[in-house]
Design an enzyme around this catalytic site. Structure first.
Site, PDB file in Angstrom:
ATOM      1  N   ARG A  88       0.853  -1.185   0.000  1.00 14.88           N
ATOM      2  CA  ARG A  88       0.000   0.000   0.000  1.00 14.88           C
ATOM      3  C   ARG A  88       0.888   1.234   0.000  1.00 14.88           C
ATOM      4  O   ARG A  88       1.705   1.418   0.896  1.00 14.88           O
ATOM      5  CB  ARG A  88      -0.916  -0.009   1.228  1.00 14.88           C
ATOM      6  CG  ARG A  88      -1.737   1.253   1.357  1.00 14.88           C
ATOM      7  CD  ARG A  88      -2.728   1.189   2.529  1.00 14.88           C
ATOM      8  NE  ARG A  88      -3.453   2.447   2.598  1.00 14.88           N
ATOM      9  CZ  ARG A  88      -3.339   3.334   3.603  1.00 14.88           C
ATOM     10  NH1 ARG A  88      -2.564   3.090   4.644  1.00 14.88           N
ATOM     11  NH2 ARG A  88      -4.013   4.458   3.558  1.00 14.88           N
ATOM     12  N   HIS A 132      -2.943  10.832   0.425  1.00 13.81           N
ATOM     13  CA  HIS A 132      -2.430  10.646   1.794  1.00 13.81           C
ATOM     14  C   HIS A 132      -1.856  12.004   2.237  1.00 13.81           C
ATOM     15  O   HIS A 132      -0.686  12.122   2.568  1.00 13.81           O
ATOM     16  CB  HIS A 132      -1.382   9.527   1.830  1.00 13.81           C
ATOM     17  CG  HIS A 132      -1.147   8.930   3.191  1.00 13.81           C
ATOM     18  ND1 HIS A 132      -1.288   7.590   3.454  1.00 13.81           N
ATOM     19  CD2 HIS A 132      -0.769   9.485   4.364  1.00 13.81           C
ATOM     20  CE1 HIS A 132      -0.995   7.351   4.718  1.00 13.81           C
ATOM     21  NE2 HIS A 132      -0.668   8.494   5.302  1.00 13.81           N
ATOM     22  N   GLU A 177      -7.569   8.718   5.945  1.00 14.86           N
ATOM     23  CA  GLU A 177      -7.865   9.399   7.202  1.00 14.86           C
ATOM     24  C   GLU A 177      -8.390  10.820   7.039  1.00 14.86           C
ATOM     25  O   GLU A 177      -7.728  11.791   7.433  1.00 14.86           O
ATOM     26  CB  GLU A 177      -6.620   9.394   8.110  1.00 14.86           C
ATOM     27  CG  GLU A 177      -6.083   7.997   8.406  1.00 14.86           C
ATOM     28  CD  GLU A 177      -4.979   7.990   9.448  1.00 14.86           C
ATOM     29  OE1 GLU A 177      -4.428   9.065   9.744  1.00 14.86           O
ATOM     30  OE2 GLU A 177      -4.676   6.911   9.978  1.00 14.86           O
ATOM     31  N   ASN A 303      -7.419   2.202   9.870  1.00 16.07           N
ATOM     32  CA  ASN A 303      -6.094   2.324  10.490  1.00 16.07           C
ATOM     33  C   ASN A 303      -6.292   2.303  11.992  1.00 16.07           C
ATOM     34  O   ASN A 303      -7.062   3.101  12.531  1.00 16.07           O
ATOM     35  CB  ASN A 303      -5.413   3.633  10.086  1.00 16.07           C
ATOM     36  CG  ASN A 303      -5.106   3.672   8.598  1.00 16.07           C
ATOM     37  OD1 ASN A 303      -5.163   2.643   7.919  1.00 16.07           O
ATOM     38  ND2 ASN A 303      -4.765   4.843   8.097  1.00 16.07           N
ATOM     39  N   TYR A 305      -4.335   2.120  15.793  1.00 21.19           N
ATOM     40  CA  TYR A 305      -3.120   2.173  16.614  1.00 21.19           C
ATOM     41  C   TYR A 305      -3.410   1.984  18.101  1.00 21.19           C
ATOM     42  O   TYR A 305      -2.663   1.329  18.806  1.00 21.19           O
ATOM     43  CB  TYR A 305      -2.386   3.501  16.390  1.00 21.19           C
ATOM     44  CG  TYR A 305      -1.801   3.561  14.998  1.00 21.19           C
ATOM     45  CD1 TYR A 305      -0.564   2.995  14.734  1.00 21.19           C
ATOM     46  CD2 TYR A 305      -2.504   4.111  13.938  1.00 21.19           C
ATOM     47  CE1 TYR A 305      -0.031   2.990  13.455  1.00 21.19           C
ATOM     48  CE2 TYR A 305      -1.987   4.115  12.655  1.00 21.19           C
ATOM     49  CZ  TYR A 305      -0.749   3.549  12.418  1.00 21.19           C
ATOM     50  OH  TYR A 305      -0.226   3.533  11.144  1.00 21.19           O
ATOM     51  N   GLU A 357      -3.534   0.030   8.198  1.00 17.71           N
ATOM     52  CA  GLU A 357      -2.325   0.436   8.920  1.00 17.71           C
ATOM     53  C   GLU A 357      -2.439  -0.080  10.338  1.00 17.71           C
ATOM     54  O   GLU A 357      -3.479   0.072  10.970  1.00 17.71           O
ATOM     55  CB  GLU A 357      -2.185   1.965   9.018  1.00 17.71           C
ATOM     56  CG  GLU A 357      -1.803   2.661   7.760  1.00 17.71           C
ATOM     57  CD  GLU A 357      -1.657   4.176   7.947  1.00 17.71           C
ATOM     58  OE1 GLU A 357      -1.414   4.629   9.089  1.00 17.71           O
ATOM     59  OE2 GLU A 357      -1.802   4.889   6.956  1.00 17.71           O
TER      60      GLU A 357
HETATM   61  C1  FCB Z   1      -1.427   7.450  10.500  1.00 21.18           C
HETATM   62  C2  FCB Z   1      -0.983   7.929   9.148  1.00 21.18           C
HETATM   63  C3  FCB Z   1       0.371   7.424   8.731  1.00 21.18           C
HETATM   64  C4  FCB Z   1       1.341   7.367   9.877  1.00 21.18           C
HETATM   65  C5  FCB Z   1       0.723   6.664  11.068  1.00 21.18           C
HETATM   66  C6  FCB Z   1       1.639   6.521  12.238  1.00 21.18           C
HETATM   67  O1  FCB Z   1      -2.323   8.360  11.032  1.00 21.18           O
HETATM   68  O2  FCB Z   1      -1.909   7.557   8.167  1.00 21.18           O
HETATM   69  O3  FCB Z   1       0.820   8.240   7.679  1.00 21.18           O
HETATM   70  O4  FCB Z   1       1.783   8.618  10.186  1.00 21.18           O
HETATM   71  O5  FCB Z   1      -0.433   7.319  11.459  1.00 21.18           O
END
Ligand code: FCB
Length: 464
Positions: A88, A132, A177, A303, A305, A357
């Site tokens: 990607r 992006h 995002e 995405n 985290y 992500e």
């Molecule tokens: C996301 C982004 C990516 C990267 C990660 C850590 O929000 O899409 O570009 O910065 O965080």
């Protein structure tokens, strides 16, 4: 089936993934390409933003980054070495259309053509993200995403790219995002273009969604072989306590982060509670916009985290949970990924979901040629297991991508935060696969071997 001693996955987790499941790694243009002035590339909003004093923690920019524009063959060799199905990446709009409208830059398009063909030659499926975040600065000067005309410029850009590359792209994502571009770019102003105005931010969010829907319609004809979707940053939002004030704060935050994007995309409407909260800051919506936004897509990318914990009175103390925290200060909370995927499946019935992500920053160093990033490996392994849990509970998961292939320019944090499974020594541009890359490679080898045993080369899948 044995994995490297550290961070094994339970056998039932391994068994959960369907044969068609797409494993990948992800990057983005501004964070890795560099070559900011090369071959006719136009200026992006991030080039401009990085020059504002104090905008980037270490005062850096993406001018050189990982020099991927020159070193892409070596980087694609690393992608192939990992054994992933998909890569990607994103296209820098100002590299291919410097002003964001009108003339195309053939040298820029040639670069992406080499990249796409280089992936296919290595048996890796190209997953392109059109936006992006690196909007042409020339469009920003005409009002950027706050200006409705940018919606149409984006649709033209999407169509032009598809005309050139659409026959070879496995998937096209419109935006990465939108919340980040709208909220961080136009409300808090900590990301490009650095605007601080809530009304503008909400109009930007609307225009991003509208341009997604209209681009999807155009791409159905221009790139009929590509799967189409959008990528959202979503988190489960939890109240810090059971108090009515904390519950209300969490509901609103969920509304702004999750439902503000999911409801229009999958139900054709904005959430009423958020509209009411915004009052005069609600965006201007024209007749037909909501139906356009809800254009059917093939997949939703998420995405993930960390989770969000929200209270009415102040910041959530991530460290108080006892869970590990990454170098970004983000709590490691894999259960949140399972919860989120279940909720998205339950509330919006999305037919096909990817984690586009997932990964973690840790302060890695190279020691005798190796990077021992056990915490990152554990992070990835635990989140892969969380995806397996979601699959077993019935969520239609199509793929998982690690963020990121390379250490790179981490936006306002500059180069200080390392997310790569491959280490980059910026002065020499030397790439060193970290232990997490070896782990992922070994995991994929074991995960994919039943699929490929006796089958012709994986390259076949590249165009499937
Ligand atoms: C996301 C982004 C990516 C990267 C990660 C850590 O929000 O899409 O570009 O910065 O965080």
């Amino acid at each position: 089936m044995t994995l490297p001693a550290a961070h094994p996955l339970p056998a039932d987790a391994l068994a959960a993934f369907p044969r068609s499941f797409v494993w990948g790694v992800a990057t983005s243009s501004y964070q890795i390409e560099g070559a900011a002035q090369a071959d006719g590339r136009g200026e992006s909003v991030w080039d401009r933003f990085c020059r504002q004093p104090g905008a980037i923690a270490d005062g850096s920019s993406g001018d050189v980054a990982c020099d991927h524009y020159q070193r892409w063959p070596e980087d694609l060799d690393l992608v192939a070495w990992l054994g992933v199905d998909a890569y990607r990446f994103s296209m820098s709009w100002p590299r291919v259309q410097p002003l964001g409208h009108g003339a195309w830059n053939d040298k820029g398009l040639d670069f992406y053509e080499r990249l796409v063909d280089g992936l296919l030659a290595r048996g890796v499926r190209p997953y392109l993200t059109l936006n992006h975040w690196d909007l042409p600065q020339a469009l920003q000067e005409r009002g950027g995403w706050a200006h409705r005309d940018t919606v149409h410029r984006f649709v033209d850009y999407a169509s032009g790219v598809a005309a050139r590359l659409g026959d070879r792209l496995a998937a096209i994502t419109t935006h990465n995002e939108p919340w980040v571009m709208a909220h961080l770019g136009h409300e808090t102003g900590v990301f490009a273009p650095g605007v601080r105005d809530r009304r503008t931010a909400m109009q930007v969010a609307h225009h991003l969604l509208l341009s997604h829907g209209l681009a999807v319609q155009a791409l159905r004809t221009a790139a009929p072989r590509s799967k189409l979707g959008i990528v959202l940053n979503l988190s489960p939002i939890m109240p810090a306590s059971a108090s009515p004030e904390d519950l209300a704060a969490a509901t609103l935050e969920d509304g702004r982060l999750v439902r503000w994007y999911m409801d229009p995309l999958f139900k054709g409407e904005y959430p009423a509670d958020v509209l009411q909260h915004l009052g005069a800051d609600a965006p201007e919506v024209q007749p037909g916009d909501m139906a356009a936004i809800a254009a059917p897509t093939d997949f939703l990318g998420i995405n993930y985290y960390t989770r969000g914990v929200v209270s009415a009175s102040g910041a959530w103390d991530v460290k108080s949970t006892g869970n590990p925290v990454t170098d970004m200060g983000w709590e490691v909370y894999p259960q949140g990924l399972t919860d989120l995927l279940l909720r998205v499946h339950r509330d919006w019935k999305v037919p096909s979901l990817y984690v586009m992500e997932n990964g973690a920053a840790f302060p890695d160093t190279v020691q005798q040629g190796a990077v021992h990033d056990g915490e990152r490996t554990e992070y990835i392994a635990r989140h892969v297991a969380a995806v397996a849990d979601a699959i077993r509970l019935g969520v239609p998961m199509a793929g998982y991508m690690v963020w990121s292939l390379l250490d790179n320019f981490e936006w306002a944090s500059g180069y200080a935060k390392r997310f790569g499974i491959v280490h980059v020594d910026y002065p020499t541009q030397r790439r060193t696969p970290k232990a997490s890359a070896f782990w992922y490679r070994e995991f994929l080898r074991q995960q994919l071997s039943p699929r490929t045993a006796g089958a012709p080369a994986r390259a076949q899948a590249a165009t499937a």
